[in-house]
Design an enzyme around this catalytic site. Structure first.
Site, short mmCIF file in Angstrom:
data_model
loop_
_atom_site.label_atom_id
_atom_site.label_comp_id
_atom_site.label_asym_id
_atom_site.label_seq_id
_atom_site.Cartn_x
_atom_site.Cartn_y
_atom_site.Cartn_z
N GLY A 381 24.82 -68.48 10.68
CA GLY A 381 24.80 -67.98 9.24
C GLY A 381 23.17 -67.73 8.73
N GLY A 384 18.68 -70.46 5.19
CA GLY A 384 19.16 -70.88 3.67
C GLY A 384 20.41 -71.29 3.76
N GLY A 386 22.36 -73.52 5.13
CA GLY A 386 22.42 -75.19 4.84
C GLY A 386 22.81 -75.66 6.34
N LYS A 387 22.51 -74.79 7.41
CA LYS A 387 23.10 -75.40 8.94
C LYS A 387 22.20 -76.40 9.17
CE LYS A 387 21.77 -71.40 10.65
NZ LYS A 387 21.08 -70.83 9.34
N SER A 388 21.08 -76.49 9.17
CA SER A 388 20.14 -77.57 9.50
C SER A 388 20.48 -78.76 8.81
CB SER A 388 18.78 -77.38 9.16
OG SER A 388 18.43 -76.35 10.50
N GLU A 509 18.36 -75.36 16.74
CA GLU A 509 17.39 -74.41 17.40
C GLU A 509 16.45 -74.94 18.27
OE1 GLU A 509 17.38 -71.18 16.78
OE2 GLU A 509 18.57 -71.23 14.90
#
Length: 585
Positions: A381, A384, A386-388, A509
């Protein structure tokens, strides 16, 4: 200057006076025998120091009464004997004090490290590493100086003060009382100082922590600061922090500038009063010249231990504030595991999860997701999305505001840290190389791992540079040794994950610092090594999504698409647009 009883939001707490006293008492009790020996030797040394003034007063009176030189010589030898005894006893008392101080300092350091390592990662991140670093370095060093130097000196001095005052009152109660009354200036000045010093030094410590945080974050993000043209803003922030340090230090300096002049004057007043009043009483025959001389000498002798106590008083106040900051870390309790039982399997469920960072709006909005055991899930995505944040919730680093995240039907926040890490491990973009050998850095994850196992996991993550080092696994890393670059540090972090062998690995990541070709090869090697394990990969490089079993697309804090790579391409939604953009079409 006042200091709030509770820290500002996000700051590490400070122990209160009662907590600090209890902690100090516990430290003393742990080495009670050494403390008793130290106090005994100090008492004997102080008692030996009382002999010389008393014998000198005897000499004055006996000479006036017509005593001969032989008698005076014997008394002089007694003075020499008392001085020698005081020297030796004082030496052993300080030796005992220094040993006690070093042992206690070691316990404080070890306790601080234990508590710091037990802190939830989210707490450390919100507080900033500057505050924690300052407490673990400057504050612990201040406490160490007190234990090593101030405590032995002050303990000796306090015993001397008590015995000298008792000896003066024994020689002549009236002269002794006059001298004590003249010392009242020290009492009032010290009380005035103590009421203000603790808060002043706490404020100074907080300002130092803030300055360390500003300078540390600016240095760590220097390239970002330069790229975004934030130099003036960071300089202004540093200047503001420096100004707060100057104000707090000036405040404590002003306190000392009032205390010490009053103390210096109070040293002279008792001796002058004893000589004047003693001379008047001698004229009436109420006291002897020897008693006046002895009392004057005792007060002159009193100035040295009092001076030590008051000189170290400033250090004691610094240490008291520093110890409160060090002990304050212990006020943050590691989250206790709720009695939710053991996970029944390795399935991860995210149910209607919402999350907001402290004082901010929600960044996740009703997220629902199920990760099956052994599945490879890619989360993609825009920045910003909201993945992390989702990765941190899955790893138990943060707790959702509402909803639940479970592993094997047990909330991840209900698992003890050690148990949680056996199930889920998060590997982020930030990697750390610890001081020590390559072997030490790897065995953090598996202390019992053999060299053969270490070479196997290094090969699994495509590490070939260790064999080229002069000492191989025994090569020292960090300052004074080999300094791995960012890519090599990332490879060591991935090797530790393989050694830890959790059932679920979250890669946030985790290969971002590797070049694309190496990153893809490393990910495929990891996939082979972690076969049968659940892998959740948060990535911007879409080749990770191509290799995954399913892909979760996030946008605006929601999971907007979920399916296999082929299914999402066929749906021609947001993921298909990302894929076309990734391939430049």
């Amino acid at each position: 200057m006042t200091v709030p009883s509770e820290p500002a939001p996000g700051r590490l707490p400070i122990a209160g006076p009662a907590e600090t006293r209890r902690a100090a008492v516990r430290l003393v009790r742990r080495d009670g025998r050494a403390v008793a020996v130290m106090l005994l030797l100090n008492g004997l040394a102080a008692a030996a120091g009382l002999g010389a003034p008393w014998l000198l007063g005897r000499i004055v009176d006996d000479v006036r009464a017509g005593a001969g030189t032989g008698h005076v010589d014997r008394l002089a030898l007694g003075i020499l004997g008392f001085a020698l005894a005081q020297l030796l006893l004082g030496r052993f008392a300080r030796y005992a004090g220094y040993r006690f101080g070093e042992r206690t300092l070691a316990r404080i350091r070890e306790g601080f490290v234990d508590r710091a390592l037990a802190l939830p990662a989210a707490v450390v991140e919100r507080a900033g590493t500057g505050d924690l670093m300052t407490r673990g370095t400057a504050d612990v060093a201040t406490v160490g100086t007190t234990l090593r130097d101030a405590a032995p000196e002050v303990s000796v001095a306090l015993v001397q003060v008590v015995l000298i005052l008792a000896a003066m009152l024994a020689v002549d109660p009236l002269l002794g009382l006059c001298g004590v009354l003249c010392l009242s200036g020290i009492w009032f000045a010290t009380r005035w100082y103590l009421r203000r010093a603790h808060a002043g030094y706490l404020a100074e410590g907080a300002a130092n922590s803030e300055l360390a945080e500003v300078l540390g974050s600016t240095a760590a993000g220097a390239r970002t600061v330069e790229a975004l043209g934030l130099e003036e803003r960071r300089i202004a922030a540093a200047a503001e922090a420096i100004e707060r340090c100057r104000v707090t230090r000036t405040h404590t300096l002003n306190l000392r500038s009032v205390l010490f002049p009053v103390v210096e004057f109070s040293y002279v007043a008792p001796v002058a009063a004893i000589l004047l009043i003693g001379g008047a009483l001698r004229g009436t025959g109420a006291v002897s010249i020897g008693a006046v001389v002895a009392c004057a000498l005792y007060f002159w002798q009193l100035s040295e231990p009092l001076d030590k106590v008051l000189v170290w008083l400033d250090q004691l106040q610094r240490s008291n504030a520093s110890f409160a900051r060090v002990e304050g870390v212990g006020r943050i309790d590691a989250p206790e595991a709720a009695d939710g039982g053991r996970p029944v399997d390795d399935r991860i469920d995210v149910v209607d999860v919402r999350y907001a960072y402290q004082g901010e709006r929600d960044v996740l909005h009703g997220v629902d997701l199920t990760v099956r055991p052994g599945e490879r899930l890619a989360v993609v995505g825009p920045s910003g999305a909201g993945k992390s944040t989702l990765g941190r919730l899955l790893a138990g680093v943060e707790a959702p505001r509402t909803g639940r995240v479970t592993v094997g039907r047990v909330p991840v926040t209900g698992l003890a840290p050690a148990q949680l890490r056996r199930h889920v491990v998060l590997v982020s973009q930030e990697h750390h190389v610890f001081l020590g050998t390559v072997r030490d850095n790897l065995r953090i994850a598996a202390p019992a791992a053999t060299d053969q196992e270490l070479h196997t996991v290094l090969a699994a993550v495509d590490v070939d540079w260790v064999d080229e080092l002069p000492d191989g696994l025994d090569t020292e890393l960090g300052a004074g040794g080999y300094r791995p670059d960012a890519q090599q540090a990332q490879q060591l972090a991935l090797a530790r994950v393989v050694l830890a062998d959790p059932h679920t690995v979250i890669l946030d990541e985790a290969t971002s610092l590797l070049d694309p070709a190496t990153a893809r090869h490393t990910e495929r090697s990891l996939a082979a090594v972690l076969k049968g394990r659940t892998v959740i990969a948060i990535a911007h490089r879409l080749h990770t999504a191509h290799d995954a079993d399913r892909v979760a697309v996030m946008d605006g804090g929601r999971v907007t698409e979920l399916g296999s790579h082929e299914e999402l391409l066929a749906a021609d939604g947001g993921y298909a647009a990302l894929w076309r953009s990734w391939h430049g079409s």
